[in-house]
Design a protein around this motif. Structure first.
Motif, PDB file in Angstrom:
ATOM      1  N   PRO A   1       0.915  -1.190   0.065  1.00  0.00           N
ATOM      2  CA  PRO A   1      -0.073   0.021  -0.127  1.00  0.00           C
ATOM      3  C   PRO A   1       0.935   1.172   0.010  1.00  0.00           C
ATOM      4  CG  PRO A   1       0.165  -0.664   1.958  1.00  0.00           C
ATOM      5  CD  PRO A   1       0.869  -1.837   1.373  1.00  0.00           C
ATOM      6  N   GLY A   2       0.527   2.327  -0.734  1.00  0.00           N
ATOM      7  CA  GLY A   2       1.209   3.585  -0.821  1.00  0.00           C
ATOM      8  C   GLY A   2       2.451   3.624  -1.375  1.00  0.00           C
ATOM      9  N   GLY A   3       3.060   2.600  -2.111  1.00  0.00           N
ATOM     10  CA  GLY A   3       3.991   2.485  -2.743  1.00  0.00           C
ATOM     11  C   GLY A   3       4.117   3.301  -4.030  1.00  0.00           C
ATOM     12  N   PRO A   4       5.467   3.157  -4.663  1.00  0.00           N
ATOM     13  CA  PRO A   4       5.779   3.944  -5.816  1.00  0.00           C
ATOM     14  C   PRO A   4       4.942   3.380  -7.033  1.00  0.00           C
ATOM     15  CG  PRO A   4       7.521   2.290  -5.282  1.00  0.00           C
ATOM     16  CD  PRO A   4       6.504   2.223  -4.406  1.00  0.00           C
ATOM     17  N   VAL A   5       4.737   4.441  -8.048  1.00  0.00           N
ATOM     18  CA  VAL A   5       4.139   4.131  -9.279  1.00  0.00           C
ATOM     19  C   VAL A   5       4.898   3.120 -10.439  1.00  0.00           C
ATOM     20  CG1 VAL A   5       4.945   6.002 -10.660  1.00  0.00           C
ATOM     21  CG2 VAL A   5       2.574   5.187 -11.071  1.00  0.00           C
ATOM     22  N   GLY A   6       4.095   2.342 -11.154  1.00  0.00           N
ATOM     23  CA  GLY A   6       4.640   1.236 -11.900  1.00  0.00           C
ATOM     24  C   GLY A   6       4.619   1.607 -13.203  1.00  0.00           C
ATOM     25  N   PRO A   7       5.021   0.614 -14.319  1.00  0.00           N
ATOM     26  CA  PRO A   7       4.953   0.992 -15.514  1.00  0.00           C
ATOM     27  C   PRO A   7       3.133   0.888 -16.014  1.00  0.00           C
ATOM     28  CG  PRO A   7       5.542  -1.038 -15.251  1.00  0.00           C
ATOM     29  CD  PRO A   7       5.909  -0.555 -13.944  1.00  0.00           C
ATOM     30  N   GLY A   8       2.433   0.327 -15.157  1.00  0.00           N
ATOM     31  CA  GLY A   8       1.027   0.406 -15.766  1.00  0.00           C
ATOM     32  C   GLY A   8       0.334   1.451 -15.816  1.00  0.00           C
ATOM     33  N   LEU A   9       0.813   2.724 -15.211  1.00  0.00           N
ATOM     34  CA  LEU A   9       0.289   4.171 -15.352  1.00  0.00           C
ATOM     35  C   LEU A   9       0.281   4.473 -16.583  1.00  0.00           C
ATOM     36  CD1 LEU A   9      -0.812   6.279 -12.991  1.00  0.00           C
ATOM     37  CD2 LEU A   9       1.315   7.402 -13.899  1.00  0.00           C
ATOM     38  N   ASP A  10       1.437   4.296 -17.431  1.00  0.00           N
ATOM     39  CA  ASP A  10       1.256   4.722 -18.910  1.00  0.00           C
ATOM     40  C   ASP A  10       0.117   4.294 -19.654  1.00  0.00           C
ATOM     41  OD1 ASP A  10       3.503   6.236 -18.434  1.00  0.00           O
ATOM     42  OD2 ASP A  10       4.768   4.867 -18.862  1.00  0.00           O
ATOM     43  N   ARG A  11      -0.110   2.691 -19.516  1.00  0.00           N
ATOM     44  CA  ARG A  11      -1.158   2.265 -20.181  1.00  0.00           C
ATOM     45  C   ARG A  11      -2.523   2.659 -19.632  1.00  0.00           C
ATOM     46  NH1 ARG A  11       0.144  -2.480 -18.865  1.00  0.00           N
ATOM     47  NH2 ARG A  11      -1.395  -2.581 -17.115  1.00  0.00           N
ATOM     48  N   LEU A  12      -2.628   2.939 -18.561  1.00  0.00           N
ATOM     49  CA  LEU A  12      -3.881   3.467 -18.018  1.00  0.00           C
ATOM     50  C   LEU A  12      -4.226   5.038 -18.320  1.00  0.00           C
ATOM     51  CD1 LEU A  12      -3.666   2.156 -14.433  1.00  0.00           C
ATOM     52  CD2 LEU A  12      -5.751   1.637 -15.807  1.00  0.00           C
ATOM     53  N   ALA A  13      -3.105   5.772 -18.665  1.00  0.00           N
ATOM     54  CA  ALA A  13      -3.221   7.285 -19.051  1.00  0.00           C
ATOM     55  C   ALA A  13      -3.582   7.150 -20.413  1.00  0.00           C
ATOM     56  CB  ALA A  13      -1.620   7.824 -18.725  1.00  0.00           C
ATOM     57  N   SER A  14      -3.102   6.445 -21.184  1.00  0.00           N
ATOM     58  CA  SER A  14      -3.417   6.130 -22.590  1.00  0.00           C
ATOM     59  C   SER A  14      -4.763   5.729 -22.744  1.00  0.00           C
ATOM     60  CB  SER A  14      -2.739   5.136 -23.351  1.00  0.00           C
ATOM     61  OG  SER A  14      -1.324   5.425 -23.427  1.00  0.00           O
ATOM     62  N   ALA A  15      -5.562   4.975 -21.887  1.00  0.00           N
ATOM     63  CA  ALA A  15      -6.683   4.358 -21.967  1.00  0.00           C
ATOM     64  C   ALA A  15      -7.729   5.591 -21.600  1.00  0.00           C
ATOM     65  CB  ALA A  15      -6.952   3.171 -21.067  1.00  0.00           C
ATOM     66  N   LEU A  16      -7.470   6.287 -20.562  1.00  0.00           N
ATOM     67  CA  LEU A  16      -8.225   7.362 -20.123  1.00  0.00           C
ATOM     68  C   LEU A  16      -8.116   8.558 -21.169  1.00  0.00           C
ATOM     69  CD1 LEU A  16      -9.958   8.780 -17.765  1.00  0.00           C
ATOM     70  CD2 LEU A  16      -7.845   9.670 -16.904  1.00  0.00           C
ATOM     71  N   ALA A  17      -7.191   8.604 -21.805  1.00  0.00           N
ATOM     72  CA  ALA A  17      -7.302   9.572 -22.725  1.00  0.00           C
ATOM     73  C   ALA A  17      -8.223   9.385 -24.066  1.00  0.00           C
ATOM     74  CB  ALA A  17      -5.810   9.775 -23.618  1.00  0.00           C
ATOM     75  N   VAL A  18      -8.090   7.914 -24.461  1.00  0.00           N
ATOM     76  CA  VAL A  18      -8.996   7.354 -25.463  1.00  0.00           C
ATOM     77  C   VAL A  18     -10.465   7.555 -24.874  1.00  0.00           C
ATOM     78  CG1 VAL A  18      -9.919   5.194 -26.279  1.00  0.00           C
ATOM     79  CG2 VAL A  18      -7.451   5.740 -26.210  1.00  0.00           C
ATOM     80  N   LEU A  19     -10.620   7.475 -23.688  1.00  0.00           N
ATOM     81  CA  LEU A  19     -12.143   7.588 -23.300  1.00  0.00           C
ATOM     82  C   LEU A  19     -12.428   9.256 -23.143  1.00  0.00           C
ATOM     83  CD1 LEU A  19     -14.938   6.927 -21.651  1.00  0.00           C
ATOM     84  CD2 LEU A  19     -13.588   7.195 -19.479  1.00  0.00           C
ATOM     85  N   VAL A  20     -11.641   9.732 -22.991  1.00  0.00           N
ATOM     86  CA  VAL A  20     -11.820  11.399 -22.955  1.00  0.00           C
ATOM     87  C   VAL A  20     -12.214  11.860 -24.465  1.00  0.00           C
ATOM     88  CG1 VAL A  20     -10.768  13.872 -22.847  1.00  0.00           C
ATOM     89  CG2 VAL A  20     -10.497  12.148 -21.002  1.00  0.00           C
ATOM     90  N   ASP A  21     -11.416  11.389 -25.558  1.00  0.00           N
ATOM     91  CA  ASP A  21     -11.574  11.611 -26.883  1.00  0.00           C
ATOM     92  C   ASP A  21     -12.835  11.061 -27.244  1.00  0.00           C
ATOM     93  OD1 ASP A  21      -9.254  12.808 -27.160  1.00  0.00           O
ATOM     94  OD2 ASP A  21      -8.167  11.028 -27.992  1.00  0.00           O
ATOM     95  N   ALA A  22     -13.249   9.705 -26.856  1.00  0.00           N
ATOM     96  CA  ALA A  22     -14.557   9.331 -27.267  1.00  0.00           C
ATOM     97  C   ALA A  22     -15.715  10.105 -26.765  1.00  0.00           C
ATOM     98  CB  ALA A  22     -14.837   7.873 -26.693  1.00  0.00           C
ATOM     99  N   VAL A  23     -15.534  10.815 -25.491  1.00  0.00           N
ATOM    100  CA  VAL A  23     -17.010  11.350 -25.129  1.00  0.00           C
ATOM    101  C   VAL A  23     -17.013  12.798 -25.397  1.00  0.00           C
ATOM    102  CG1 VAL A  23     -17.283   9.958 -23.103  1.00  0.00           C
ATOM    103  CG2 VAL A  23     -15.858  11.766 -22.819  1.00  0.00           C
TER     104      VAL A  23
END
Length: 266
Positions: free
Chosen positions: A242-264
């Protein structure tokens, strides 16, 4: 944790014609001294509680997604910990979270230990932090309605891989991405866009382990031009718990969130 120079919330502008607000209410750990003094936990115990209760790195996620979007969304970010006030509760709510001491002003921790005494008066914190936050978020939504004719609130949250004792519905599925919905404010097209955008991150679930969305009360259940979706991301997909450093998965999630923003955004 104790600095007083940090603003309690911040509205970060996007494109003038963007309808989207990425709302990040639970990412911070900052607690002003006068609020810390109300709490019975020692410093070490409070840090452990912050590890569990904070949606760590979700502000970074929203920040990373914004420039990846074709039309930059607006971002509304809470700069104080939800242990100060939780802006997604209601001061007079009668819902089940009060049963575990987690209304607008928490009196219990994630492990159901005492955080504040039950005799703590929540009113000063409600007036100083909760109401200005709610008004500013109301104004932000009104601004998107005036500029774009509609507003889309995407709540950015995270949740632990294993359920914590405070969770009242922790026995349900815990997919990599949980989408929280509202029967009035989450139209099918918004939900479908989110499922498609986050498919690259693994399974998406619906309303488990957390459900609902955040919409300011001035619009809630009244204005169909305001749509909303809660995105809950399981923490092991992007950070060390809990509460540890960020990992490489953040980049994939950021891209997915941007795809959602573009779609809506459309």
């Amino acid at each position: 944790m104790t600095t007083s120079a940090v603003p309690s919330f911040e509205l970060l502008p996007g494109a003038d014609d963007s309808p989207v607000i990425l709302h990040v209410p639970h990412s911070a750990r900052e607690i002003p001294n006068h609020v810390r003094s109300q709490m019975v936990l020692d410093d070490a115990a409070l840090e452990r509680e912050l590890d569990h209760i904070t949606d760590a790195h979700t502000a970074e996620l929203a920040e990373a997604a914004a420039p990846l979007s074709r039309v930059a969304p607006w971002r509304f970010v809470n700069r104080f910990s939800r242990l100060v006030v939780d802006p997604e509760r209601f001061p007079d709510e009668r819902e089940e979270m009060l049963a575990v001491g987690m209304g607008a002003v928490y009196t219990r921790t994630t492990h159901r230990e005492v955080l504040r005494g039950d005799d703590t008066d929540p009113a000063p914190l409600i007036e100083r932090y909760f109401r200005p936050y709610a008004q500013a978020m109301t104004d932000a939504v009104a601004g998107r309605l005036a500029a774009a004719g509609r507003a889309v609130i995407v709540d950015v949250h995270s949740y632990p891989t294993a359920p914590l004792p405070y969770e009242l519905h922790g026995e349900g599925p815990r997919p990599p991405v949980c989408l929280g919905t509202d029967s009035f404010h989450t139209p099918p097209k918004l939900l479908a866009a989110a499922r498609e955008a986050f498919a690259v991150c693994g399974e998406t679930g619906l309303d488990s382990p957390f459900s609902g969305t955040y919409v300011p009360l001035d619009f809630y259940g009244r204005d169909p031009r305001v749509s909303a979706l809660m995105v809950e991301i399981r923490r092991d997909t992007y950070m060390r718990e809990p509460g540890g450093p960020v990992g490489p998965g953040l980049d994939r999630l950021a891209s997915a969130l941007a795809v959602l923003v573009d779609a809506v955004t459309g």
